[in-house]
Design a protein around this motif. Sequence first.
Motif, PDB file in Angstrom:
ATOM      1  N   VAL A 146       0.845  -1.193   0.000  1.00 59.83           N
ATOM      2  CA  VAL A 146       0.000   0.000   0.000  1.00 59.83           C
ATOM      3  C   VAL A 146       0.879   1.241   0.000  1.00 59.83           C
ATOM      4  O   VAL A 146       1.777   1.383   0.844  1.00 59.83           O
ATOM      5  N   ASP A 150       0.102   7.901  -2.064  1.00 67.02           N
ATOM      6  CA  ASP A 150      -0.726   7.958  -3.271  1.00 67.02           C
ATOM      7  C   ASP A 150      -2.167   7.717  -2.840  1.00 67.02           C
ATOM      8  O   ASP A 150      -2.733   6.650  -3.067  1.00 67.02           O
ATOM      9  N   GLY A 151      -2.755   8.717  -2.169  1.00 62.46           N
ATOM     10  CA  GLY A 151      -4.084   8.546  -1.604  1.00 62.46           C
ATOM     11  C   GLY A 151      -5.073   9.558  -2.124  1.00 62.46           C
ATOM     12  O   GLY A 151      -5.183   9.789  -3.331  1.00 62.46           O
ATOM     13  N   LEU A 155      -6.273  10.922  -6.150  1.00 58.76           N
ATOM     14  CA  LEU A 155      -7.261   9.864  -6.330  1.00 58.76           C
ATOM     15  C   LEU A 155      -7.613   9.669  -7.809  1.00 58.76           C
ATOM     16  O   LEU A 155      -7.842  10.622  -8.541  1.00 58.76           O
ATOM     17  N   GLY A 158      -8.867   2.816  -9.353  1.00 57.30           N
ATOM     18  CA  GLY A 158      -7.908   1.822  -8.883  1.00 57.30           C
ATOM     19  C   GLY A 158      -8.375   1.176  -7.598  1.00 57.30           C
ATOM     20  O   GLY A 158      -9.482   1.432  -7.111  1.00 57.30           O
ATOM     21  N   TYR A 160      -7.927   0.609  -3.572  1.00 56.13           N
ATOM     22  CA  TYR A 160      -7.439   1.385  -2.438  1.00 56.13           C
ATOM     23  C   TYR A 160      -7.809   0.712  -1.119  1.00 56.13           C
ATOM     24  O   TYR A 160      -8.792  -0.034  -1.045  1.00 56.13           O
ATOM     25  N   ARG A 172     -12.350  -1.332  -4.865  1.00 57.73           N
ATOM     26  CA  ARG A 172     -12.027  -0.637  -6.116  1.00 57.73           C
ATOM     27  C   ARG A 172     -12.811   0.671  -6.162  1.00 57.73           C
ATOM     28  O   ARG A 172     -14.028   0.678  -5.942  1.00 57.73           O
ATOM     29  N   VAL A 204      -9.373   7.711   2.604  1.00 59.91           N
ATOM     30  CA  VAL A 204      -8.473   6.894   1.793  1.00 59.91           C
ATOM     31  C   VAL A 204      -7.130   6.760   2.509  1.00 59.91           C
ATOM     32  O   VAL A 204      -6.458   7.748   2.787  1.00 59.91           O
ATOM     33  N   ARG A 207      -3.126   3.667  -1.942  1.00 59.50           N
ATOM     34  CA  ARG A 207      -3.405   2.891  -3.152  1.00 59.50           C
ATOM     35  C   ARG A 207      -2.676   1.547  -3.098  1.00 59.50           C
ATOM     36  O   ARG A 207      -1.500   1.483  -2.693  1.00 59.50           O
ATOM     37  N   ILE A 209      -0.621  -1.160  -4.791  1.00 60.87           N
ATOM     38  CA  ILE A 209       0.210  -1.119  -5.990  1.00 60.87           C
ATOM     39  C   ILE A 209       0.848  -2.471  -6.333  1.00 60.87           C
ATOM     40  O   ILE A 209       1.447  -2.622  -7.398  1.00 60.87           O
TER      41      ILE A 209
END
Length: 216
Positions: A146, A150-151, A155, A158, A160, A172, A204, A207, A209
């Motif tokens: 995570v 990148d939150g 946004l 993707g 999260y 998603r 959030v 992300r 990854i």
Amino acid sequence: MAEADARAALQRLIEERREDYAGLSRLIGRNAAYIQQYVKRGTPKRLAEEDRRLLARYFGVDEAMLGGPAEGPAARREAPVTVPQYDLGASAGPGALPGDEQARSHLAFDAKWLRRLAGDPKQLSMIRVEGDSMLPTLSDGDEILVDRGDGAGRLRDGIYVLRMEGALIVKRLALNPAARRIAVRSDNPAYPSWNDCNPADIDVIGRVIWVGRRVG
């Protein structure tokens, strides 16, 4: 190499890796404007040898790209980056309550490979998936990487990790930029989705990854 070429190469690396001038300046122990002044104004005319070496190692490039002497393969090797692995579950189901957020272990990743995935390795952490609402994309027991950097600020569509009513879930997200609304979806059609959410109501965490799982 001409110094203008070295500045252009550094600028290109900054843009490609989504770095910022101030953060790189702090990395080499300089004032926040140092790298920007070097790239944009040519002040200083050349990077100090130690500054250049630190930047080359951080980006994983030959020092010659930044105006220094060419290095051999051994000099370009970087130590692996360790990412904390937390004993937390992000539920792909009804929601897992966070437990003790002390890292239970660390996993080592190749530094160059990791930079292709994320901007700042310090913003990365690993937690496990619990439940089956994200099948077939994510399975119960998967370990997910995570990127907390990148939150909500970047946004986009993707997968999260979210915090809802104190519970961690992995879903998603799909954005409707015209209406400025977000759909929160499960990949498993047996589970519900929410198609008209206010972004302000969604916390959030980061992300997803990368995913690792046991085979067999």
